[in-house]
Scaffold this motif. Structure first.
Motif, PDB file in Angstrom:
ATOM      1  N   ARG A 101       0.835  -1.209   0.000  1.00  0.00           N
ATOM      2  CA  ARG A 101       0.000   0.000   0.000  1.00  0.00           C
ATOM      3  C   ARG A 101       0.866   1.254   0.000  1.00  0.00           C
ATOM      4  O   ARG A 101       0.577   2.222  -0.708  1.00  0.00           O
ATOM      5  CB  ARG A 101      -0.909  -0.042   1.229  1.00  0.00           C
ATOM      6  CG  ARG A 101      -2.022   1.009   1.228  1.00  0.00           C
ATOM      7  CD  ARG A 101      -1.601   2.236   1.996  1.00  0.00           C
ATOM      8  NE  ARG A 101      -2.659   3.249   1.999  1.00  0.00           N
ATOM      9  CZ  ARG A 101      -2.454   4.517   2.250  1.00  0.00           C
ATOM     10  NH1 ARG A 101      -1.232   4.956   2.507  1.00  0.00           N
ATOM     11  NH2 ARG A 101      -3.450   5.383   2.245  1.00  0.00           N
ATOM     12  N   TYR A 141       0.916   4.128  -2.857  1.00  0.00           N
ATOM     13  CA  TYR A 141       0.657   5.528  -2.498  1.00  0.00           C
ATOM     14  C   TYR A 141       1.784   6.429  -2.986  1.00  0.00           C
ATOM     15  O   TYR A 141       1.541   7.497  -3.570  1.00  0.00           O
ATOM     16  CB  TYR A 141       0.482   5.657  -0.989  1.00  0.00           C
ATOM     17  CG  TYR A 141       0.161   7.066  -0.546  1.00  0.00           C
ATOM     18  CD1 TYR A 141      -1.153   7.494  -0.422  1.00  0.00           C
ATOM     19  CD2 TYR A 141       1.181   7.987  -0.270  1.00  0.00           C
ATOM     20  CE1 TYR A 141      -1.454   8.792  -0.028  1.00  0.00           C
ATOM     21  CE2 TYR A 141       0.902   9.285   0.107  1.00  0.00           C
ATOM     22  CZ  TYR A 141      -0.427   9.683   0.233  1.00  0.00           C
ATOM     23  OH  TYR A 141      -0.714  10.974   0.604  1.00  0.00           O
ATOM     24  N   THR A 183      -5.092  -1.692  -0.840  1.00  0.00           N
ATOM     25  CA  THR A 183      -5.344  -0.368  -1.424  1.00  0.00           C
ATOM     26  C   THR A 183      -6.161   0.520  -0.493  1.00  0.00           C
ATOM     27  O   THR A 183      -6.744   1.516  -0.932  1.00  0.00           O
ATOM     28  CB  THR A 183      -6.075  -0.519  -2.778  1.00  0.00           C
ATOM     29  OG1 THR A 183      -7.302  -1.245  -2.582  1.00  0.00           O
ATOM     30  CG2 THR A 183      -5.215  -1.264  -3.788  1.00  0.00           C
TER      31      THR A 183
END
Length: 332
Positions: A18, A22, A48
């Protein structure tokens, strides 16, 4: 990879996924995440989570349950300048998209004579160990390694997961990024906050040794290192190599390690027949046969459908079985 003086946080492997997503979405507005339930729900494993709130509907796209459509759409997006990162909920669900992956994504650069690239990263949780049914637990990395034009990556630590995923997203060619879900949340590691890359195509020596080379990747890395540490108490000094990228495979590291030891074991959770252990053994035969002191042993899954819960622990290589395989190579 340079991470000196960087701020870090303690992350699990899935959190590192994640964090990598990002960082690249923040850095490059062409990066788009798409897949089944990746938006408001944050994905089946929450890889996510929070991205939809941060980047909106246009860049975190919930799709229908249609893997061929997801990957086919992503290929078109990639051909025209975006960097899509489609998520397959489980690697066993990728088969409907197989034609799109091998017939189109892998061949787009060659077919167009370099006019188009396909900067596509297909993410998928893969492998067993979480008590899920067969299509949720398979290890079929060899399918994708066999296809020219695809890169295949399997991380084994949180820190390297972020760096490898970042490198995959930035790569101009399609990457199959297989995330071993057995270790999604099994341990934490300090991971730098800022984006960084781990170069694709380079193996990592997890433990140096002189008696036998042990080649592995993904979730099998930790039990292999554990087995090597236990064998050290018996006087067997095993070198453990985590391949990390299966295509292109770091044959130089394989060859140099085997030159040093003259013996080898390959550990993977995929079935034995047609598994990548055979390719590694063939490389050793072709490149460093005259250094060989014993037959190369294989510690793998079995040539059967992935078993249900009671037999799952027996199917996966674990330290005791790995130690037996290494001993067989050393004691020949």
């Amino acid at each position: 990879m340079s991470t000196q003086d960087a701020n870090t946080q303690s992350l699990t492997l899935v959190q590192a996924v994640r964090d990598g997503l990002y960082g690249e979405m923040e850095r490059d507005e062409d990066v788009v995440v798409m897949g089944e339930d990746v938006g408001k729900n944050g994905g089946v494993f929450r890889a996510t989570q929070g991205l939809h709130e941060e980047f909106g509907d246009d860049r975190v796209i919930d799709t229908p349950l249609a893997e061929a459509g997801i990957v086919g759409t992503a290929i078109g997006m990639a051909a025209y300048g975006l960097r899509p990162v489609p998520e397959m909920q489980f690697s066993g669900f990728m088969y409907p998209a197989f034609d799109q992956i091998v017939s189109h994504a892998a061949r787009l650069r060659n077919r167009s004579r370099g006019r188009y690239n396909c900067p596509l990263t297909v993410r998928a949780p893969y492998g067993g160990g979480i008590r899920a049914p067969e299509h949720h637990s398979e290890s079929k990395e060899a399918f994708y390694v066999h296809e020219a034009g695809l890169k295949v990556v399997v991380p084994s630590t949180p820190k390297e997961t972020k760096g490898l995923l970042t490198a995959a997203i930035r790569d101009p060619d399609p990457v199959i990024f297989l995330e071993p879900k057995l270790i999604y949340r099994s341990f934490r590691e300090e991971v730098p906050d800022d984006p960084y890359t781990v170069e694709l195509g380079e193996a990592k020596v997890r433990r140096e040794g002189a008696d036998v080379s042990v080649f592995t990747w993904g979730a099998m890395t930790r039990p292999t290192v554990e087995a090597a540490e236990e064998l050290a108490e018996e006087g067997i000094d095993a070198e453990v190599i985590d391949l990390r990228t299966l295509s292109p495979m770091d044959t130089d590291t394989i060859v140099e390690s085997f030159k040093k030891t003259g013996r080898a074991t390959v550990v993977h959770e995929a079935p034995k027949t047609g598994g990548l252990a055979g390719e590694i053994i063939a490389t050793i035969q072709e490149e460093v046969l005259l250094y060989q002191e014993a037959p190369v042993t294989r510690v793998t899954g079995f040539d059967v459908p992935y078993p249900l819960y009671a037999l799952e622990d027996y199917y996966l290589p674990e330290p005791a079985r790995i130690k037996d395989g290494i001993r067989e190579a050393v004691e020949f």
